[in-house]
Design an enzyme around this catalytic site. Sequence first.
Site, mmCIF file in Angstrom:
data_model
loop_
_atom_site.group_PDB
_atom_site.id
_atom_site.type_symbol
_atom_site.label_atom_id
_atom_site.label_comp_id
_atom_site.label_asym_id
_atom_site.label_seq_id
_atom_site.Cartn_x
_atom_site.Cartn_y
_atom_site.Cartn_z
ATOM 1 N N CYS A 88 0.632 -1.419 -0.026
ATOM 2 C CA CYS A 88 0.330 -0.454 0.195
ATOM 3 C C CYS A 88 0.682 1.292 0.368
ATOM 4 O O CYS A 88 1.423 1.201 0.960
ATOM 5 C CB CYS A 88 -1.109 0.035 0.747
ATOM 6 S SG CYS A 88 -1.925 1.485 1.839
ATOM 7 N N GLU A 89 0.251 2.201 -0.335
ATOM 8 C CA GLU A 89 1.347 3.403 -1.116
ATOM 9 C C GLU A 89 1.423 4.362 0.165
ATOM 10 O O GLU A 89 2.274 5.005 0.059
ATOM 11 C CB GLU A 89 1.378 4.095 -2.414
ATOM 12 C CG GLU A 89 -0.275 4.465 -2.218
ATOM 13 C CD GLU A 89 0.124 5.344 -4.153
ATOM 14 O OE1 GLU A 89 -0.959 6.310 -4.401
ATOM 15 O OE2 GLU A 89 0.489 4.702 -5.283
ATOM 16 N N HIS A 90 -0.162 4.199 0.712
ATOM 17 C CA HIS A 90 -0.103 5.667 1.798
ATOM 18 C C HIS A 90 0.807 5.134 2.668
ATOM 19 O O HIS A 90 0.696 6.288 3.466
ATOM 20 C CB HIS A 90 -1.820 5.346 1.673
ATOM 21 C CG HIS A 90 -2.438 5.736 0.583
ATOM 22 N ND1 HIS A 90 -3.989 5.467 0.558
ATOM 23 C CD2 HIS A 90 -2.111 6.270 -0.322
ATOM 24 C CE1 HIS A 90 -4.671 6.175 -0.910
ATOM 25 N NE2 HIS A 90 -3.550 6.196 -0.751
ATOM 26 N N HIS A 91 0.730 3.784 3.285
ATOM 27 C CA HIS A 91 1.422 3.466 4.710
ATOM 28 C C HIS A 91 2.359 1.795 4.393
ATOM 29 O O HIS A 91 2.489 2.205 5.791
ATOM 30 C CB HIS A 91 0.704 2.305 5.285
ATOM 31 C CG HIS A 91 -0.795 3.040 5.985
ATOM 32 N ND1 HIS A 91 -2.050 2.933 5.242
ATOM 33 C CD2 HIS A 91 -1.288 4.545 6.697
ATOM 34 C CE1 HIS A 91 -3.073 3.882 6.088
ATOM 35 N NE2 HIS A 91 -2.341 4.711 6.709
ATOM 36 N N GLN A 130 -5.066 -0.679 -4.575
ATOM 37 C CA GLN A 130 -6.121 -2.120 -5.340
ATOM 38 C C GLN A 130 -6.628 -1.008 -6.149
ATOM 39 O O GLN A 130 -6.464 -2.172 -7.523
ATOM 40 C CB GLN A 130 -6.626 -2.049 -4.284
ATOM 41 C CG GLN A 130 -7.272 -3.787 -5.263
ATOM 42 C CD GLN A 130 -7.929 -5.032 -4.128
ATOM 43 O OE1 GLN A 130 -7.476 -5.548 -2.845
ATOM 44 N NE2 GLN A 130 -8.790 -5.145 -4.564
ATOM 45 N N HIS A 158 -6.366 -5.801 3.671
ATOM 46 C CA HIS A 158 -5.254 -4.926 3.389
ATOM 47 C C HIS A 158 -4.655 -4.686 5.344
ATOM 48 O O HIS A 158 -5.443 -4.787 6.087
ATOM 49 C CB HIS A 158 -5.333 -3.331 2.985
ATOM 50 C CG HIS A 158 -6.086 -3.363 1.850
ATOM 51 N ND1 HIS A 158 -5.177 -2.693 0.965
ATOM 52 C CD2 HIS A 158 -6.862 -4.485 0.696
ATOM 53 C CE1 HIS A 158 -5.829 -2.804 -0.216
ATOM 54 N NE2 HIS A 158 -6.719 -3.211 -0.490
ATOM 55 N N CYS A 160 -3.039 -2.419 6.343
ATOM 56 C CA CYS A 160 -3.127 -1.290 7.260
ATOM 57 C C CYS A 160 -4.247 -1.166 7.637
ATOM 58 O O CYS A 160 -4.961 -0.318 8.388
ATOM 59 C CB CYS A 160 -3.113 -0.142 5.666
ATOM 60 S SG CYS A 160 -4.177 -0.280 4.226
#
Length: 199
Positions: A88-91, A130, A158, A160
């Site tokens: 995941c590019e956010h976390h 995703q 996920h 996250c």
Amino acid sequence: MSPFFKKAISSNNITAKEATDAVRTLLRYIGENPDREGLIDTPDRFCRALLELTEGYSSNPEEILSTTFESQSDEMILLKDIEFTSTCEHHLLNFSGKAHVAYIPSEGKIVGLSKLARIVDTFSQRLQVQERLTQQVAEAIAKHLNPQGVAVVFEGTHSCMCVRGVRKQSAKMVTSTMLGQFRDSAASRNEFMSFITKN
């Protein structure tokens, strides 16, 4: 000395030492001692693992899908339950699950089934969300095979959401992209969905 230290790790001229020093800084940030026995090699391990998890940046979808075979088939070709792992590019946490990929050939052109799995790997082994991952897989197949239609569904769990934030262990995200005949024809779309939901 680890082999990791013997080369620059990217075309941006970031050296392995710079990368591992950054990890050491993060360890100090959370109150750890990067020089204690259990953590001495952690920066090196983390950087090598990160390179492995993001190998998709060095893969070329056009090359993967360039080898095709002649066939008279104009019916759906489906590869289901393709296991994937992404980040995941956010976390920068893992998400993983299964992908289902189908296409309807045109111009008598088909591709080896392993290539469909490799396309899933190419885009999943990058920093992702995703929704975009699903779309990229479908669009690559549409662009390079020019089929009558493409259908892609990803089902992912996920980290996250599981290990932080709302901590919902069983939540599963489902995303889809339908192109061409799968978008235009309810019959084709329903056939695809019926196949991927069968055990």
